[in-house]
Write an enzyme that holds these catalytic residues in place. Structure first.
Site, PDB file in Angstrom:
ATOM      1  N   GLU A 153       7.587  17.670  53.980  1.00 51.35           N
ATOM      2  CA  GLU A 153       8.983  18.076  53.775  1.00 51.35           C
ATOM      3  C   GLU A 153       9.843  16.955  53.196  1.00 51.35           C
ATOM      4  OE1 GLU A 153       7.188  18.655  56.537  1.00 51.35           O
ATOM      5  OE2 GLU A 153       7.503  20.700  57.232  1.00 51.35           O
TER       6      GLU A 153
ATOM      7  N   ALA B 250       6.918  26.611  54.573  1.00 53.30           N
ATOM      8  CA  ALA B 250       7.960  27.613  54.390  1.00 53.30           C
ATOM      9  C   ALA B 250       8.145  27.851  52.892  1.00 53.30           C
ATOM     10  CB  ALA B 250       9.253  27.117  55.019  1.00 53.30           C
TER      11      ALA B 250
HETATM   12  N1  CAA Z   1       6.827  27.733  48.814  1.00 59.27           N
HETATM   13  C1  CAA Z   1       6.847  28.563  47.763  1.00 59.27           C
HETATM   14  N2  CAA Z   1       5.869  28.607  46.833  1.00 59.27           N
HETATM   15  C2  CAA Z   1       4.820  27.780  47.001  1.00 59.27           C
HETATM   16  C3  CAA Z   1       4.736  26.886  48.080  1.00 59.27           C
HETATM   17  C4  CAA Z   1       5.789  26.898  49.038  1.00 59.27           C
HETATM   18  N3  CAA Z   1       5.783  26.118  50.135  1.00 59.27           N
HETATM   19  N4  CAA Z   1       3.584  26.185  47.958  1.00 59.27           N
HETATM   20  C5  CAA Z   1       2.974  26.626  46.859  1.00 59.27           C
HETATM   21  N5  CAA Z   1       3.720  27.596  46.253  1.00 59.27           N
HETATM   22  C6  CAA Z   1       3.443  28.325  45.026  1.00 59.27           C
HETATM   23  C7  CAA Z   1       3.687  27.451  43.802  1.00 59.27           C
HETATM   24  O1  CAA Z   1       5.045  27.429  43.475  1.00 59.27           O
HETATM   25  C8  CAA Z   1       2.822  28.148  42.791  1.00 59.27           C
HETATM   26  O2  CAA Z   1       3.506  29.315  42.336  1.00 59.27           O
HETATM   27  P1  CAA Z   1       3.603  29.636  40.747  1.00 59.27           P
HETATM   28  O3  CAA Z   1       2.167  29.920  40.361  1.00 59.27           O
HETATM   29  O4  CAA Z   1       4.476  30.831  40.708  1.00 59.27           O
HETATM   30  O5  CAA Z   1       4.140  28.411  40.100  1.00 59.27           O
HETATM   31  C9  CAA Z   1       1.625  28.639  43.616  1.00 59.27           C
HETATM   32  O6  CAA Z   1       2.062  28.639  44.961  1.00 59.27           O
HETATM   33  C10 CAA Z   1       0.430  27.716  43.493  1.00 59.27           C
HETATM   34  O7  CAA Z   1       0.853  26.404  43.846  1.00 59.27           O
HETATM   35  P2  CAA Z   1       0.573  25.118  42.925  1.00 59.27           P
HETATM   36  O8  CAA Z   1       0.513  25.508  41.479  1.00 59.27           O
HETATM   37  O9  CAA Z   1       1.549  24.072  43.304  1.00 59.27           O
HETATM   38  O10 CAA Z   1      -0.908  24.758  43.413  1.00 59.27           O
HETATM   39  P3  CAA Z   1      -1.584  23.319  43.466  1.00 59.27           P
HETATM   40  O11 CAA Z   1      -3.020  23.573  43.801  1.00 59.27           O
HETATM   41  O12 CAA Z   1      -1.284  22.517  42.252  1.00 59.27           O
HETATM   42  O13 CAA Z   1      -0.877  22.581  44.704  1.00 59.27           O
HETATM   43  C11 CAA Z   1       0.010  22.419  46.961  1.00 59.27           C
HETATM   44  C12 CAA Z   1      -1.016  23.098  46.015  1.00 59.27           C
HETATM   45  C13 CAA Z   1      -0.359  20.940  47.141  1.00 59.27           C
HETATM   46  C14 CAA Z   1      -0.081  23.145  48.285  1.00 59.27           C
HETATM   47  C15 CAA Z   1       1.431  22.532  46.343  1.00 59.27           C
HETATM   48  O14 CAA Z   1       1.662  23.907  46.023  1.00 59.27           O
HETATM   49  C16 CAA Z   1       2.544  22.071  47.246  1.00 59.27           C
HETATM   50  O15 CAA Z   1       2.779  20.888  47.363  1.00 59.27           O
HETATM   51  N6  CAA Z   1       3.264  23.041  47.863  1.00 59.27           N
HETATM   52  C17 CAA Z   1       4.458  22.744  48.650  1.00 59.27           C
HETATM   53  C18 CAA Z   1       4.118  22.081  49.961  1.00 59.27           C
HETATM   54  C19 CAA Z   1       5.379  21.790  50.738  1.00 59.27           C
HETATM   55  O16 CAA Z   1       6.224  21.029  50.339  1.00 59.27           O
HETATM   56  N7  CAA Z   1       5.483  22.395  51.933  1.00 59.27           N
HETATM   57  C20 CAA Z   1       6.610  22.194  52.823  1.00 59.27           C
HETATM   58  C21 CAA Z   1       7.591  23.309  52.653  1.00 59.27           C
HETATM   59  S1  CAA Z   1       9.064  23.054  53.608  1.00 59.27           S
HETATM   60  C22 CAA Z   1       8.668  23.505  55.190  1.00 59.27           C
HETATM   61  O17 CAA Z   1       7.581  23.976  55.450  1.00 59.27           O
HETATM   62  C23 CAA Z   1       9.754  23.288  56.230  1.00 59.27           C
HETATM   63  C24 CAA Z   1       9.330  23.545  57.610  1.00 59.27           C
HETATM   64  O18 CAA Z   1       9.032  22.676  58.365  1.00 59.27           O
HETATM   65  C25 CAA Z   1       9.337  24.879  58.133  1.00 59.27           C
END
Ligand code: CAA
Length: 255
Positions: free
Chosen positions: A131, A65
């Site tokens: 999460e 999300a």
């Molecule tokens: N929401 C919003 N933006 C996100 C995102 C997310 N879930 N995941 C990645 N992005 C964005 C980053 O903020 C970044 O944007 P900017 O360039 O503007 O900074 C862009 O995507 C690229 O991401 P990274 O620079 O972080 O890329 P990376 O290769 O270093 O890492 C990743 C990749 C491991 C996927 C990392 O982005 C990450 O950990 N993302 C979040 C994962 C997460 O926590 N997901 C759970 C969300 S909560 C949920 O889903 C609840 C539910 O059950 C419904």
């Protein structure tokens, strides 16, 4: 219809939906949810669409999300709007949906992949429920569907530590049906969906319903559901054609 966060293409009777927010690792935004809800409902009632493939890009199926949109969400707004509830359209879709997952399928990304009927994983796929590391828990079925698919121990570890599974582990654990080389993922998913699309529609719908019933009912009730569904297919011309074609040693032409 024009979409901004997804791309929809038709390959004969198969619809390919590509999540399309590469700048945000395909994070599931509110706009994407509304667009997906619209397109899934439209395809599900379109008789020309017999199977759907849901995919992302090479780096991310979806990284969950959208955290930037969610950060200011309150309990009140979440409850009042049934926050994220429209994503259930994937689980409620009667048309078979194949998830073709490459790269990250995290949080809600992993959860919408699990709402699909089965997952084909590219060799670079990574699945996780991270999460906990942002102060929350899965909200689209991660604690429920993942546990049913891979068992309590792995599901618990993933939800409590955020550890990701690679494609090999996901296949061993039963989360994905099989692994495909990254460059073949999309073509293989369309091929599989095309195969499903070519079978008898009532048989496909009932097969899907019966498999899904296995997670929702007792064995006894599930067996009854399956038996009645099996019996009902003897009322279709496709059953006559399918079995006669086998006997005649020719390819069946389903109506
Ligand atoms: N929401 C919003 N933006 C996100 C995102 C997310 N879930 N995941 C990645 N992005 C964005 C980053 O903020 C970044 O944007 P900017 O360039 O503007 O900074 C862009 O995507 C690229 O991401 P990274 O620079 O972080 O890329 P990376 O290769 O270093 O890492 C990743 C990749 C491991 C996927 C990392 O982005 C990450 O950990 N993302 C979040 C994962 C997460 O926590 N997901 C759970 C969300 S909560 C949920 O889903 C609840 C539910 O059950 C419904």
């Amino acid at each position: 219809m024009q979409y901004e966060t997804i791309v929809v293409e038709r390959h004969d009777q198969v619809a390919l939906i590509t999540l399309n927010r590469p700048e945000a690792m395909n994070a599931l935004s509110a706009q994407m949810m509304v667009e997906m809800h619209g397109v899934i409902n439209e395809l599900d009632s379109d008789d020309r669409c017999r199977a759907i493939v849901l995919t992302g890009n090479e780096k991310a199926f979806a990284a969950g999300a959208d955290i930037k949109e969610m950060v200011d969400q309150t309990y009140l707004t979440a409850v009042q709007t049934e926050f994220l509830g429209e994503w259930d359209c994937i689980a409620n879709c009667r048309t078979p949906i194949v998830a073709a997952v490459a790269g990250y399928a995290l949080g809600g990304g992993c959860e919408i992949a699990m709402m699909c009927d089965f997952i084909l994983a590219a060799d670079n796929a990574k699945f996780g429920q991270p999460e906990i590391s942002i102060g929350t828990i899965p909200g689209l079925g991660g604690t429920q569907r993942l546990t049913r698919l891979v068992g309590k121990s792995k599901s618990m570890e993933m939800s409590l530590t955020g550890r990701m599974m690679d494609a090999e582990e996901a296949e061993r654990a039963g989360l994905v049906s099989r692994i495909v080389p990254l460059e073949e993922l999309q073509s293989e998913a369309i091929k599989v969906a095309t195969k499903i699309a070519g079978f008898s529609k009532p048989a496909v719908l009932l097969a899907k319903e019966c498999v899904l019933a296995a997670n929702n009912t007792t064995l006894d009730q599930g067996m009854r559901t399956e038996r009645r569904a099996f019996h009902s297919l003897f009322g279709t011309p496709d059953q006559k054609e399918g079995m006669q074609a086998f006997i005649d040693k020719r390819k069946a032409k389903f109506s």
